[in-house]
Design an enzyme around this catalytic site. Sequence first.
Site: not given
Length: 429
Positions: A188, A166, A173, A192, A87
Amino acid sequence: MTVEAFDAVDVIATKRDGKPLPKDQIDWVIDAYTRGVVADEQMAALAMAIFLNDMGPEEIAHWTQAMIASGERMDFSSLSRTTSDKHSTGGVGDKITLPLAPLVAVFDVAVPQLSGRGLGHTGGTLDKLEAIPGWQAGLSNEEILTQLEDIGAVICAAGSGLAPADKKLYALRDTTATVDCIPLIASSIMSKKIAEGTAGLVLDVKVGSGAFMKDLEKARRLARTMVDLGKAAGVETSALLTDMSTPLGLTVGNALEVRESVEVLAGGGPSDVVDLTVALAEEMLRLAGKTDVDVRAALNDGRAMDKWTAMIRAQHGDPEAPLPVAKDTEVVFAPESGVLTKLDALSVGVASWRLGAGRARKEDPVQAVAGIELHAKPGDTVAAGDPLLTLHTDTPERFERALESLVGAYEIGGDTDSVADSIVLETIT
């Protein structure tokens, strides 16, 4: 009528006053927000209270688990090989996922890369891949499992069932100036990724002008927080802090970045993209227990390209089809001779966004052809009149505002002292 266990005002007041939120309050407020019992304005107030007063490690862990519990969890245990994922916290010219997923799959490790779309100056992996004629981002869980078993790599959209809390909170946000908050960023991302079910996870935490984390210490804290969350959930997790002061590679924009990714898979491409792809692949494979492998060889001998071709075809894309090209271009020339000492990632990212490569709101369309080619990187010598940047778009009226964002974006001097030596700044395990 259902009687709620808590009142949103009391939860907000707890954090407003700087106190830690108890686990039962966290569990309730995330569940109630997902159900629509807690209103957006109340969650916005709580998010701002968290932004201002921070969260402790236990609070962040509880918050993350509550986000995971709001939806489904994927299970890859039926696969014949282990899984490892990556990620990135987002950057400019960050096309690394495209060559990385097929490269890791060469070594019999499955890569379930559930990706997103770009917002603002940071690009989105799905937007890039949709520049390939026919390619489809949406897959069912069954299709994901089948492709991972057959090919070993998938890049697709995350299903709506993963951490739905989320999805709601992320959008909130973005409109309430609470994006740049380490507890909320970490929970967040990790909610996931943990719900996704991968066995290993490498985090590419960007540092610099084009990243959410502008300074090294904040990036280090974010990385450590996410590594701790992953390990607490039973996911082998590590992080690389990588430089995002300058755009990655020589292209920014969707079709342009696909073209460059294919060059990397063919054994070429810019050295910074190749180096970061290899570094992340080696770390993903290390977490999967594979350390005695020659990753660069798989780029040079065609094995990674074969996986790419199979992966794109499995999602109805045509890897042989020509990529779309912009109707209009404009070139920025070097005003003087010397060494390029600065090329600011944020300025280039905003210019690419203004050309049509990005979106201001999640529902906005993007141009596959829009973006910027870089003809020089910091450390390169340029002569007056040499091309520095080529801007691409189908809507030439966008050139003016894109050029405005490039004012002051580059500097030409006489030395290379300010040029970074390595794309990877630090590794956190």
